[in-house]
Design a protein around this motif. Structure first.
Motif, PDB file in Angstrom:
ATOM      1  N   ALA A   1       0.858  -1.273   0.076  1.00  0.00           N
ATOM      2  CA  ALA A   1       0.053  -0.108   0.001  1.00  0.00           C
ATOM      3  C   ALA A   1       0.758   1.237   0.057  1.00  0.00           C
ATOM      4  CB  ALA A   1      -1.079   0.026   1.347  1.00  0.00           C
ATOM      5  N   VAL A   2       1.892   1.187   0.933  1.00  0.00           N
ATOM      6  CA  VAL A   2       2.819   2.475   0.959  1.00  0.00           C
ATOM      7  C   VAL A   2       3.504   2.851  -0.633  1.00  0.00           C
ATOM      8  CG1 VAL A   2       5.104   1.251   1.332  1.00  0.00           C
ATOM      9  CG2 VAL A   2       4.521   3.369   2.028  1.00  0.00           C
ATOM     10  N   ILE A   3       3.431   1.841  -1.471  1.00  0.00           N
ATOM     11  CA  ILE A   3       4.022   2.206  -2.833  1.00  0.00           C
ATOM     12  C   ILE A   3       3.030   2.145  -3.729  1.00  0.00           C
ATOM     13  CG2 ILE A   3       6.624   1.529  -2.219  1.00  0.00           C
ATOM     14  CD1 ILE A   3       5.875  -1.197  -3.709  1.00  0.00           C
ATOM     15  N   GLN A   4       1.807   1.839  -3.479  1.00  0.00           N
ATOM     16  CA  GLN A   4       0.838   1.710  -4.595  1.00  0.00           C
ATOM     17  C   GLN A   4       0.728   2.596  -5.704  1.00  0.00           C
ATOM     18  OE1 GLN A   4      -3.168   1.076  -2.822  1.00  0.00           O
ATOM     19  NE2 GLN A   4      -4.042   1.342  -4.914  1.00  0.00           N
ATOM     20  N   GLN A   5       0.628   4.082  -5.221  1.00  0.00           N
ATOM     21  CA  GLN A   5       0.528   4.876  -6.487  1.00  0.00           C
ATOM     22  C   GLN A   5       1.746   4.825  -7.222  1.00  0.00           C
ATOM     23  OE1 GLN A   5       0.463   9.212  -4.984  1.00  0.00           O
ATOM     24  NE2 GLN A   5       0.292   9.761  -6.931  1.00  0.00           N
ATOM     25  N   GLU A   6       2.921   4.678  -7.007  1.00  0.00           N
ATOM     26  CA  GLU A   6       4.435   4.648  -7.829  1.00  0.00           C
ATOM     27  C   GLU A   6       4.194   3.425  -8.603  1.00  0.00           C
ATOM     28  OE1 GLU A   6       5.211   7.428  -4.305  1.00  0.00           O
ATOM     29  OE2 GLU A   6       4.258   5.076  -4.657  1.00  0.00           O
ATOM     30  N   LEU A   7       3.962   2.216  -8.024  1.00  0.00           N
ATOM     31  CA  LEU A   7       3.891   0.939  -8.527  1.00  0.00           C
ATOM     32  C   LEU A   7       2.693   0.717  -9.412  1.00  0.00           C
ATOM     33  CD1 LEU A   7       5.148  -1.851  -8.434  1.00  0.00           C
ATOM     34  CD2 LEU A   7       3.518  -2.789  -6.938  1.00  0.00           C
ATOM     35  N   GLU A   8       1.913   1.630  -9.409  1.00  0.00           N
ATOM     36  CA  GLU A   8       0.524   1.551 -10.502  1.00  0.00           C
ATOM     37  C   GLU A   8       1.041   2.368 -11.542  1.00  0.00           C
ATOM     38  OE1 GLU A   8      -2.865   2.854  -8.728  1.00  0.00           O
ATOM     39  OE2 GLU A   8      -3.592   0.901  -7.996  1.00  0.00           O
ATOM     40  N   ALA A   9       1.711   3.281 -11.164  1.00  0.00           N
ATOM     41  CA  ALA A   9       2.209   4.137 -12.511  1.00  0.00           C
ATOM     42  C   ALA A   9       3.315   3.481 -13.146  1.00  0.00           C
ATOM     43  CB  ALA A   9       2.767   5.654 -11.977  1.00  0.00           C
ATOM     44  N   LEU A  10       4.085   2.653 -12.538  1.00  0.00           N
ATOM     45  CA  LEU A  10       5.354   1.858 -13.175  1.00  0.00           C
ATOM     46  C   LEU A  10       4.762   0.765 -13.851  1.00  0.00           C
ATOM     47  CD1 LEU A  10       8.701   1.286 -11.813  1.00  0.00           C
ATOM     48  CD2 LEU A  10       7.363  -0.648 -12.575  1.00  0.00           C
TER      49      LEU A  10
END
Length: 518
Positions: free
Chosen positions: A466-475
Motif C-alpha cells: 500500500a505504501v508504494i501503490q501509487q508509484e507501483l501502479e504508474a510503473l
C-alpha cells in the motif's frame, strides 16, 4: 500516450485494434495446444526467424551488415519518436577543454578574424560576406512552407547575390542593411522561444559579430524546425508504428539470419523453467499424473517479460526484439528495485512500531520520502546500500521519537532502536522480507500482463504494498504498455519461436527435469 511517466490504464493508447488482433491470432494458434498438430508444424513465418537451423551459417557481406544497421537505426529512431513524447534533437556542445572543442574554436575564430580584416580593409573586400549572405538565403528559404511564395520572392530579391556583387564593385553595398533585413525575416520565421535571441541580435553593433550570431541563431532555428517536424510526424508514426517496425525487423532478419538468437535463448529459458516446474508438480506425492504436461505459450511469453524486471542490464545482453526499449526497461527496473526497498522498510516499521504510527498516514509518507531521497542512485556500483539503510534506520528512529514526543508518549528505548536499525541494514535479496515483497510485486506485474487489452482498471494491490501503490501502479502501467506494444510488433516472430521450441520439447517425449539456469 504511453511512457510519459503518468499513471495510465493498461491497454490504452495502443497503436491499433487490428494489430492487437493480429498478435492475438498468432498466440491463439499456439495457446494450450488447442489447435491441430498439422497447423503448428507448418512454417507460417519467415524461414529466417527459425530459432534452430541445420543448414550451415550463411556468409554475411559487408553491404548486408550495413543495410541491417541502417534498418535498425531507422526502426529505433521511429520507435523513439512514437513512444517518447519528450524526444527532441539537441545540439551537441563540445566540452570547452577538449581537443575537438579547442580546434573548433580556433578555426571559427580565424574565419571571423579574416572576415573582419577584409571588411575593414581599404577598399573593403566583400566576397566572403556575400557568400555568407548566399548561405543565409538558402537557410531562410528552407524554413518556408510551400505556400510562402511572397516571402520567398522577397528573400530572393533582397539577397540576390549577383546584384550584391554589382553593388560591391561600385562600393554601394549596405552590409548592415542586409543584416538588418535578415534579422527581421528571422524574427518572422522563428519560434517564440527565439524572440530574446532576435532582440540581442538587433542590439549588436559590430557587423562581424552580428553575422556570427546570425548563424548561431539560424542553427537553433534549424533544430527547432526539426523538432517541430518530429512533433508533426509523431501521430502518423504512432498509427503506423506496429506495421513499420515489424517490416523493418523482417528486413533485418533477412539480412542477418542470427538476429533472433538472443530472443530465442530468452524464451527458451522460460520454457525450461516452466517444464521444470511442471515436472516437479508431477513428482509431488498425491498429484495426478494421468496427462502429459503441456505449456501455455502465453504463460511462457509473459514469464519471459517478467524476467526483464530482474535483468542485469550491465552484463547481460537484451533480446533483439527489445533493444528499442532497453533504456526504458532499465529505468523501470531501477525504479522498481527502489520501491522494493521502500516497501521492505515500511513493512519492518509497521511490524515493530505499527501500533504507534497507526492512523498517521502523513508519517508513513514522510518516511517514504526520506527513504526515496536517500536511496537515489542505489543501482550505481559505487552505492553502499548497507550504509544507506543504516542511515535510513537512524533517521526513522528520529522521526518516530519526534512523533511520540508530540503525542506525549515515551520514546523508543535503545534496544528497540538498535533492533529496527539492524533489520533495516539486513535487507538484501536473500532476506525473507525482501523475498516476500519481491514475490508480491511479481504477482502484481504478472496480473497486469494477464489483463485483456480492453481492460481499463488496474488489478488489486497485494498486501504490504500500500505504501508504494501509487508509484507501483504508474510503473506497472508503463511496463504493461511497453510489453503490449512489443507483443503487437513481434507477435508473429514469438509465435514461430514458441511453436518450434514447444514441439521440440514435446518431441523428446518428456520434459527436461534439470533445474533452470539463471
Amino acid at each position: 500516450m504511453p511512457f510519459n511517466g503518468e499513471k495510465q490504464c493498461v491497454g490504452e493508447d495502443q497503436p491499433s485494434d487490428s494489430d492487437s488482433s493480429r498478435f492475438s491470432e498468432s498466440m491463439a494458434s499456439l495457446s494450450d495446444y488447442e489447435c491441430s498438430r498439422q497447423s503448428f508444424t507448418s512454417d507460417s513465418s519467415s524461414k529466417s526467424s527459425s530459432p534452430a537451423s541445420t543448414s550451415p551459417p550463411r556468409v554475411v557481406t559487408f553491404d548486408e551488415v550495413m543495410a541491417a544497421a541502417r534498418n535498425l537505426s531507422n526502426m529505433t529512431l521511429a520507435h523513439e519518436i512514437a513512444v517518447n513524447e519528450n524526444f527532441q534533437l539537441k545540439q551537441e556542445a563540445l566540452p570547452e577543454n577538449s581537443l575537438a572543442g579547442r580546434v573548433k574554436h580556433i578555426v571559427h575564430q580565424a574565419f571571423w578574424d579574416v572576415l573582419a580584416s577584409e571588411l575593414n580593409a581599404d577598399p573593403p573586400e566583400f566576397e566572403h560576406a556575400i557568400k555568407l549572405f548566399e548561405e543565409i538565403r538558402e537557410i531562410l528559404l528552407s524554413f518556408l512552407t510551400p505556400g510562402g511564395n511572397r516571402l520567398h520572392n522577397q528573400i530572393c530579391e533582397v539577397l540576390d547575390t549577383d546584384l550584391i556583387r554589382q553593388q560591391a564593385e561600385h562600393s554601394a553595398v549596405d552590409i548592415q542593411g542586409l543584416a538588418n533585413y535578415v534579422i527581421s525575416t528571422m524574427g518572422k520565421l522563428c519560434a517564440p522561444v527565439r524572440d530574446n535571441d532576435i532582440r540581442e541580435l538587433k542590439a549588436t553593433g559590430n557587423i562581424v559579430e552580428v553575422l556570427r550570431q546570425i548563424f548561431h541563431v539560424l542553427d537553433l532555428m534549424k533544430m527547432d524546425m526539426a523538432n517541430f517536424t518530429i512533433m508533426s510526424l509523431r501521430p502518423h508514426l504512432q498509427r503506423q508504428l506496429v506495421e513499420y517496425e515489424r517490416t523493418k525487423f523482417q528486413e533485418i532478419l533477412e539480412e542477418t539470419p542470427s538476429a533472433l538468437d538472443q530472443t530465442t535463448e530468452w524464451i527458451k529459458e522460460s520454457v525450461n523453467e516452466e517444464l521444470f516446474s511442471l515436472s516437479e508438480s508431477a513428482l509431488t506425492p498425491g498429484a495426478e499424473n494421468t496427462s502429459k504436461p503441456s505449456l501455455s505459450p502465453t504463460l511462457v511469453l509473459n514469464n519471459s517479460y517478467l524476467k526483464l524486471l530482474q535483468w542485469d542490464y550491465q552484463k547481460k545482453e537484451l533480446p533483439e526484439t527489445l533493444m528499442t526499449d532497453g533504456a526504458r526497461l532499465q529505468e523501470l527496473t531501477e525504479k522498481l528495485n527502489q520501491l522494493k526497498v521502500i516497501a521492505c522498510l515500511s513493512l519492518i516499521t509497521n511490524n515493530m512500531v505499527g501500533a504507534i504510527t497507526e492512523g498517521l498516514p502523513e508519517f508513513a509518507n514522510r518516511l517514504k520520502r526520506i527513504s526515496a531521497v536517500l536511496l537515489e542512485g542505489m543501482n550505481k556500483e559505487t552505492f553502499n546500500l548497507k550504509e544507506v539503510l543504516n542511515s535510513i534506520g537512524v533517521q526513522t528512529c528520529v522521526e518516530i521519537n519526534k512523533t511520540l514526543t508530540e503525542r506525549g508518549l515515551p520514546t523508543l528505548n535503545a534496544e528497540i532502536q538498535a533492533n529496527l536499525i539492524g533489520q533495516f541494514s539486513n535487507i538484501e535479496e536473500d532476506n525473507p522480507i525482501w523475498s516476500l515483497i519481491d514475490k508480491r510485486i511479481k504477482l502484481y506485474m504478472k496480473s497486469l500482463l494477464c489483463l485483456p487489452s480492453p481492460q481499463k482498471c488496474m488489478p488489486p494491490m497485494p498486501g504490504g504494498l500500500a505504501v508504494i501503490q501509487q508509484e507501483l501502479e504508474a510503473l506497472g502501467s508503463q511496463y504493461a504498455n511497453i510489453v503490449n506494444l512489443n507483443k503487437q510488433v513481434y507477435g508473429p516472430f514469438y509465435a514461430n519461436i514458441l511453436r518450434k521450441l514447444l514441439f521440440s520439447e514435446e518431441a523428446k517425449g518428456k520434459p527436461d527435469a534439470s533445474p533452470p539456469t539463471n
